[in-house]
Design a protein around this motif. Structure first.
Motif, PDB file in Angstrom:
ATOM      1  N   GLU A   1      -3.537  18.672  10.566  1.00  0.00           N
ATOM      2  CA  GLU A   1      -3.787  18.189  11.337  1.00  0.00           C
ATOM      3  C   GLU A   1      -5.333  17.524  11.474  1.00  0.00           C
ATOM      4  N   THR A   2      -5.100  16.367  12.264  1.00  0.00           N
ATOM      5  CA  THR A   2      -5.884  15.647  12.524  1.00  0.00           C
ATOM      6  C   THR A   2      -7.513  16.321  13.696  1.00  0.00           C
ATOM      7  N   ALA A   3      -8.295  15.351  13.838  1.00  0.00           N
ATOM      8  CA  ALA A   3      -8.409  15.647  14.895  1.00  0.00           C
ATOM      9  C   ALA A   3      -7.768  16.116  16.422  1.00  0.00           C
ATOM     10  N   ASP A   4      -7.534  15.274  16.256  1.00  0.00           N
ATOM     11  CA  ASP A   4      -7.452  15.170  17.995  1.00  0.00           C
ATOM     12  C   ASP A   4      -5.721  15.077  17.608  1.00  0.00           C
ATOM     13  N   GLY A   5      -5.252  16.093  16.631  1.00  0.00           N
ATOM     14  CA  GLY A   5      -4.246  17.318  16.647  1.00  0.00           C
ATOM     15  C   GLY A   5      -2.820  16.579  16.583  1.00  0.00           C
ATOM     16  N   LEU A   6      -3.051  15.284  15.457  1.00  0.00           N
ATOM     17  CA  LEU A   6      -2.054  14.945  15.225  1.00  0.00           C
ATOM     18  C   LEU A   6      -1.575  15.619  13.947  1.00  0.00           C
ATOM     19  N   LYS A   7      -0.282  15.927  13.716  1.00  0.00           N
ATOM     20  CA  LYS A   7       0.634  16.823  12.686  1.00  0.00           C
ATOM     21  C   LYS A   7       0.318  16.607  11.260  1.00  0.00           C
ATOM     22  N   LEU A   8       0.126  16.380  10.331  1.00  0.00           N
ATOM     23  CA  LEU A   8       0.114  16.169   9.227  1.00  0.00           C
ATOM     24  C   LEU A   8       1.021  16.869   8.149  1.00  0.00           C
ATOM     25  N   TYR A   9       1.468  15.895   7.160  1.00  0.00           N
ATOM     26  CA  TYR A   9       3.168  16.621   6.512  1.00  0.00           C
ATOM     27  C   TYR A   9       2.451  16.292   4.551  1.00  0.00           C
ATOM     28  N   PRO A  10       3.106  16.883   3.935  1.00  0.00           N
ATOM     29  CA  PRO A  10       2.756  16.438   3.030  1.00  0.00           C
ATOM     30  C   PRO A  10       4.257  15.537   2.692  1.00  0.00           C
ATOM     31  N   GLY A  11       3.823  14.574   2.228  1.00  0.00           N
ATOM     32  CA  GLY A  11       4.534  13.623   1.364  1.00  0.00           C
ATOM     33  C   GLY A  11       3.696  11.845   1.404  1.00  0.00           C
ATOM     34  N   MET A  12       4.453  10.920   1.468  1.00  0.00           N
ATOM     35  CA  MET A  12       4.445   9.124   1.591  1.00  0.00           C
ATOM     36  C   MET A  12       4.792   8.417   1.593  1.00  0.00           C
ATOM     37  N   SER A  13       3.972   7.116   1.410  1.00  0.00           N
ATOM     38  CA  SER A  13       4.995   6.320   2.577  1.00  0.00           C
ATOM     39  C   SER A  13       4.523   4.843   2.022  1.00  0.00           C
ATOM     40  N   THR A  14       5.344   3.960   2.207  1.00  0.00           N
ATOM     41  CA  THR A  14       4.483   2.778   1.697  1.00  0.00           C
ATOM     42  C   THR A  14       4.925   1.443   2.931  1.00  0.00           C
ATOM     43  N   TYR A  15       3.982   0.355   2.704  1.00  0.00           N
ATOM     44  CA  TYR A  15       3.472  -0.160   4.063  1.00  0.00           C
ATOM     45  C   TYR A  15       3.620  -1.558   2.666  1.00  0.00           C
TER      46      TYR A  15
ATOM     47  N   VAL B   1       1.968  -5.111  10.079  1.00  0.00           N
ATOM     48  CA  VAL B   1       1.625  -4.132   8.611  1.00  0.00           C
ATOM     49  C   VAL B   1       3.681  -3.650   8.999  1.00  0.00           C
ATOM     50  N   ILE B   2       4.236  -3.934   8.050  1.00  0.00           N
ATOM     51  CA  ILE B   2       5.172  -3.073   7.801  1.00  0.00           C
ATOM     52  C   ILE B   2       5.841  -2.178   6.793  1.00  0.00           C
ATOM     53  N   CYS B   3       6.282  -1.124   7.421  1.00  0.00           N
ATOM     54  CA  CYS B   3       6.378   0.074   7.144  1.00  0.00           C
ATOM     55  C   CYS B   3       8.296   0.143   6.165  1.00  0.00           C
ATOM     56  N   PHE B   4       7.865   0.856   5.101  1.00  0.00           N
ATOM     57  CA  PHE B   4       9.531   0.248   3.968  1.00  0.00           C
ATOM     58  C   PHE B   4       9.953   2.126   3.695  1.00  0.00           C
ATOM     59  N   GLY B   5       9.388   2.572   4.472  1.00  0.00           N
ATOM     60  CA  GLY B   5       9.881   4.115   4.535  1.00  0.00           C
ATOM     61  C   GLY B   5       8.143   5.830   4.321  1.00  0.00           C
ATOM     62  N   ARG B   6       8.448   6.595   4.971  1.00  0.00           N
ATOM     63  CA  ARG B   6       7.967   7.772   5.031  1.00  0.00           C
ATOM     64  C   ARG B   6       9.060   8.666   4.535  1.00  0.00           C
ATOM     65  N   MET B   7       8.529   9.329   3.389  1.00  0.00           N
ATOM     66  CA  MET B   7       9.457  10.488   2.521  1.00  0.00           C
ATOM     67  C   MET B   7       8.407  11.671   2.959  1.00  0.00           C
ATOM     68  N   ARG B   8       8.418  13.117   3.567  1.00  0.00           N
ATOM     69  CA  ARG B   8       7.785  13.715   3.656  1.00  0.00           C
ATOM     70  C   ARG B   8       8.489  15.718   3.536  1.00  0.00           C
TER      71      ARG B   8
ATOM     72  N   SER C   1       0.571  -1.023  -0.142  1.00  0.00           N
ATOM     73  CA  SER C   1      -0.029  -0.800   0.241  1.00  0.00           C
ATOM     74  C   SER C   1       0.989   1.269   0.178  1.00  0.00           C
ATOM     75  N   THR C   2       0.416   1.995  -0.965  1.00  0.00           N
ATOM     76  CA  THR C   2       1.328   3.198  -0.820  1.00  0.00           C
ATOM     77  C   THR C   2       0.887   4.334  -0.899  1.00  0.00           C
ATOM     78  N   ARG C   3       0.798   5.187   0.107  1.00  0.00           N
ATOM     79  CA  ARG C   3      -0.490   6.196   1.043  1.00  0.00           C
ATOM     80  C   ARG C   3       0.486   7.424   0.309  1.00  0.00           C
ATOM     81  N   GLN C   4      -0.072   8.282  -0.161  1.00  0.00           N
ATOM     82  CA  GLN C   4      -0.052   9.912  -0.600  1.00  0.00           C
ATOM     83  C   GLN C   4      -0.836  10.973  -0.895  1.00  0.00           C
ATOM     84  N   GLY C   5      -0.184  11.637   0.160  1.00  0.00           N
ATOM     85  CA  GLY C   5      -1.644  13.064   0.156  1.00  0.00           C
ATOM     86  C   GLY C   5       0.011  13.593   1.313  1.00  0.00           C
TER      87      GLY C   5
END
Length: 239
Positions: A196-210, A182-189, A92-96
């Motif tokens: 940020e999310t409703a619970d205050g977690l900061k979000l960054y432009p980036g992508m990740s591979t799982y 679930v294994i993460c093979f890296g994030r770049m941001r 799974s590749t996440r982008q956003g």
């Protein structure tokens, strides 16, 4: 007079990027990932399979790997991966927008599935960020296939130095996982948050591979989007 840079047509760009993903390894005279994997096994030995029913991963050095012609800059990571028998793999590749050191994200993403392996297997996985014709392209390749695509517009920065890379594996350190992990093979941001999310977690432009078993993908999607707080228990008769 300033010369205007001509952009590659979209389809042609994808075709070229797919070829570049393969030619990273061919640049050393290697015919395939399989050939590179055999070289690594000869140089570093087999993966130490302490439990044949688990997944085993080790990041291998790629200092001598040269970028092929046509690539202006690049970031490449190589991993050797062992899968137990009867495992149906899914990437799974996440982008956003992604969280730092967290599975949480917001935005686009896609999954890709492979056939279930009847026997245990070991393969080489490459993940690369390549700059081609002034644009950043993400390439993932293994013996079972791969994927290629342009990074979204917010990630089309000038230099690799503008990215923050979160590395889940150190070179030479073997890590073992349950088939239900679930294994993460890296994030770049990018370094500055964009939301940020409703619970205050900061979000960054980036992508990740799982990477995971395909039966975990639906729950993974819910978890990464914040629709559930944790992955539900697994039936002991499965994955």
């Amino acid at each position: 007079m300033t010369k205007k840079r001509r952009k590659l047509p979209w389809i042609l760009g994808i075709v070229i990027a797919t070829g570049l993903g393969s030619s990273i390894h061919q640049s050393l005279g290697l015919r395939s990932l399989k050939a590179e994997h055999q070289r690594l096994k000869k140089e570093f030995g087999q993966l130490e399979i302490t439990d044949p029913d688990q997944i085993h991963v080790i990041r291998v050095p790629n200092d001598s790997l040269e970028l092929p012609p046509g690539v202006e800059d690049g970031y490449v990571r190589l991993y050797r991966v062992y899968l137990p028998p009867n495992f149906s793999a899914c990437f799974s590749t996440r982008q956003g927008e992604i969280a730092s050191n967290s599975i949480r994200s917001r935005g686009g993403g896609h999954g890709s599935w492979g056939m279930q392996n009847q026997d245990a297997e070991e393969f080489l996985l490459s993940i690369a960020i390549l700059k081609v014709d002034g644009e950043w392209i993400h390439c993932r390749k293994s013996n079972g296939g791969g994927s290629t695509g342009r990074l979204p517009k917010p990630l089309q920065v000038d230099s690799l130095e503008e990215f923050v890379f979160e590395e889940p594996f150190d070179i030479g350190e073997q890590v073992s996982f349950s088939v239900n992990d679930v294994i993460c093979f890296g994030r770049m941001r990018l370094p500055e948050p964009s939301n940020e999310t409703a619970d205050g977690l900061k979000l960054y432009p980036g992508m990740s591979t799982y990477f995971m078993h395909k039966d975990r993908f639906e729950d993974f999607e819910k978890l990464t989007n914040g629709r559930i707080d944790e992955m539900p228990p697994v039936d002991p008769e499965s994955p």
